[in-house]
Design an enzyme around this catalytic site. Sequence first.
Site, PDB file in Angstrom:
ATOM      1  N   SER A  86       0.790  -1.237   0.000  1.00  0.00           N
ATOM      2  CA  SER A  86       0.000   0.000   0.000  1.00  0.00           C
ATOM      3  C   SER A  86       0.817   1.278   0.000  1.00  0.00           C
ATOM      4  O   SER A  86       0.243   2.364  -0.158  1.00  0.00           O
ATOM      5  CB  SER A  86      -0.953   0.011   1.195  1.00  0.00           C
ATOM      6  OG  SER A  86      -1.980  -0.918   0.978  1.00  0.00           O
ATOM      7  N   LYS A 129       0.316   3.433  -2.941  1.00  0.00           N
ATOM      8  CA  LYS A 129      -0.868   4.295  -3.096  1.00  0.00           C
ATOM      9  C   LYS A 129      -0.523   5.789  -3.049  1.00  0.00           C
ATOM     10  O   LYS A 129      -1.243   6.618  -3.590  1.00  0.00           O
ATOM     11  CB  LYS A 129      -1.896   3.952  -2.008  1.00  0.00           C
ATOM     12  CG  LYS A 129      -2.422   2.515  -2.135  1.00  0.00           C
ATOM     13  CD  LYS A 129      -3.242   2.078  -0.923  1.00  0.00           C
ATOM     14  CE  LYS A 129      -3.730   0.639  -1.079  1.00  0.00           C
ATOM     15  NZ  LYS A 129      -4.443   0.157   0.122  1.00  0.00           N
ATOM     16  N   TYR A 181      -3.860  -2.827 -10.123  1.00  0.00           N
ATOM     17  CA  TYR A 181      -3.721  -2.586  -8.674  1.00  0.00           C
ATOM     18  C   TYR A 181      -2.835  -3.646  -8.010  1.00  0.00           C
ATOM     19  O   TYR A 181      -1.911  -3.324  -7.247  1.00  0.00           O
ATOM     20  CB  TYR A 181      -5.119  -2.549  -8.035  1.00  0.00           C
ATOM     21  CG  TYR A 181      -5.084  -2.509  -6.524  1.00  0.00           C
ATOM     22  CD1 TYR A 181      -4.772  -1.330  -5.844  1.00  0.00           C
ATOM     23  CD2 TYR A 181      -5.335  -3.655  -5.769  1.00  0.00           C
ATOM     24  CE1 TYR A 181      -4.720  -1.293  -4.459  1.00  0.00           C
ATOM     25  CE2 TYR A 181      -5.284  -3.624  -4.380  1.00  0.00           C
ATOM     26  CZ  TYR A 181      -4.982  -2.447  -3.734  1.00  0.00           C
ATOM     27  OH  TYR A 181      -4.917  -2.414  -2.366  1.00  0.00           O
ATOM     28  N   VAL A 226       1.198  -3.646   3.861  1.00  0.00           N
ATOM     29  CA  VAL A 226       1.214  -4.929   4.574  1.00  0.00           C
ATOM     30  C   VAL A 226       2.484  -5.745   4.325  1.00  0.00           C
ATOM     31  O   VAL A 226       2.679  -6.785   4.954  1.00  0.00           O
ATOM     32  CB  VAL A 226      -0.007  -5.839   4.294  1.00  0.00           C
ATOM     33  CG1 VAL A 226      -1.263  -5.309   4.932  1.00  0.00           C
ATOM     34  CG2 VAL A 226      -0.184  -6.107   2.826  1.00  0.00           C
TER      35      VAL A 226
HETATM   36  N1  GLN Z   1      -2.319  -5.400  -1.843  1.00  0.00           N
HETATM   37  C1  GLN Z   1      -2.809  -5.275  -0.488  1.00  0.00           C
HETATM   38  C2  GLN Z   1      -4.306  -5.470  -0.464  1.00  0.00           C
HETATM   39  O1  GLN Z   1      -4.958  -4.963  -1.323  1.00  0.00           O
HETATM   40  C3  GLN Z   1      -2.451  -3.940   0.053  1.00  0.00           C
HETATM   41  C4  GLN Z   1      -2.980  -3.708   1.446  1.00  0.00           C
HETATM   42  C5  GLN Z   1      -2.039  -2.979   2.330  1.00  0.00           C
HETATM   43  O2  GLN Z   1      -0.849  -2.885   2.090  1.00  0.00           O
HETATM   44  N2  GLN Z   1      -2.544  -2.492   3.437  1.00  0.00           N
HETATM   45  O3  GLN Z   1      -4.851  -6.112   0.376  1.00  0.00           O
END
Ligand code: GLN
Length: 313
Positions: free
Chosen positions: A68, A71, A195, A265
């Site tokens: 994430s 993002k 994504y 994550v």
């Molecule tokens: N690719 C992960 C998901 O969509 C990203 C989530 C994250 O890093 N918090 O679940």
Amino acid sequence: MTKASAHLDTVVSDIADDMRARTERGDVATYIPELARVSPKHFGIAVITADGHVALGGDSDMPFSIQSVSKVFTLTLALGRYGDRLWRRVGREPSGSPFNSIVQLEREQGIPRNPFINAGAIAVTDMILSGHQPREALGEILSFMRFLADDPTISIDEAVAASEQRTGFRNAALANYMKSFGVLDNPVEMTLGVYFHQCAIAMSCKQLAMAGRFLAQSGRNPSTGLQVIQAERTRRINAVMLTCGHYDGSGEFAYRVGLPGKSGVGGGILAISPGEASIAVWSPGLDAAGNSHLGRIALETLSKRMDWSIFGA
Ligand code: GLN
């Protein structure tokens, strides 16, 4: 070397020593099977100051899945392309919910609370995809990362992307739900494909801190002198990082660290000390909100010892 750089080097090396010795490290994410293979023993930190000093500690050169943290960069790209029209598709309020929550979307007619929860990031990626083939959109995101980090070797970990593609049922639910409200323009599978691949970009702490420099320097990429995005937009991205960058752990992160930050994550966090430094930390063990456990502790120490909290000395 200036006195300030020497002090930073000492702080970073103390933090790396401290983190190496810790036994309580949080739990590695398992819902993306490929991420479960990473050892929780790792810890890396990279700090790049506005005057170009680089302080590294631990596994700062080892690539990890940025997840994430990507993002922040897709938001920057989409703001560059769409300007403030972007905010018609996605809000900018903290969600107070887990990163993959679906309940809020129903109450709010498919408009995600902010660009950093999964739904919001999927909506932003959909905007980047419009007018392109998925391969082109992904190429644009990857080139942007390489340009910002001044490093052509940054690439996508295809095993991680495939792993999430196989198991990303909840993201598919979020995307289909938004599609039903007309919030996504492109076919759901295409948007999700981009994504999942953007989340699977692999970078080291050093590369990530390099890529974040423009956020600490009013939108300017110091490698090229080029303005990546206007200074005003940079401030706003930092504001959204502070309020939304750690999901329902954002309040705690602001309270303890006092810097804009975005977690993933994979265990990475990009944090920005405006005017001072771009910082990346990585430790794969997560807390209950899905944010790096040791990463947060390391940033708390760094911000305290360097007097970098945006809320004052
Ligand atoms: N690719 C992960 C998901 O969509 C990203 C989530 C994250 O890093 N918090 O679940």
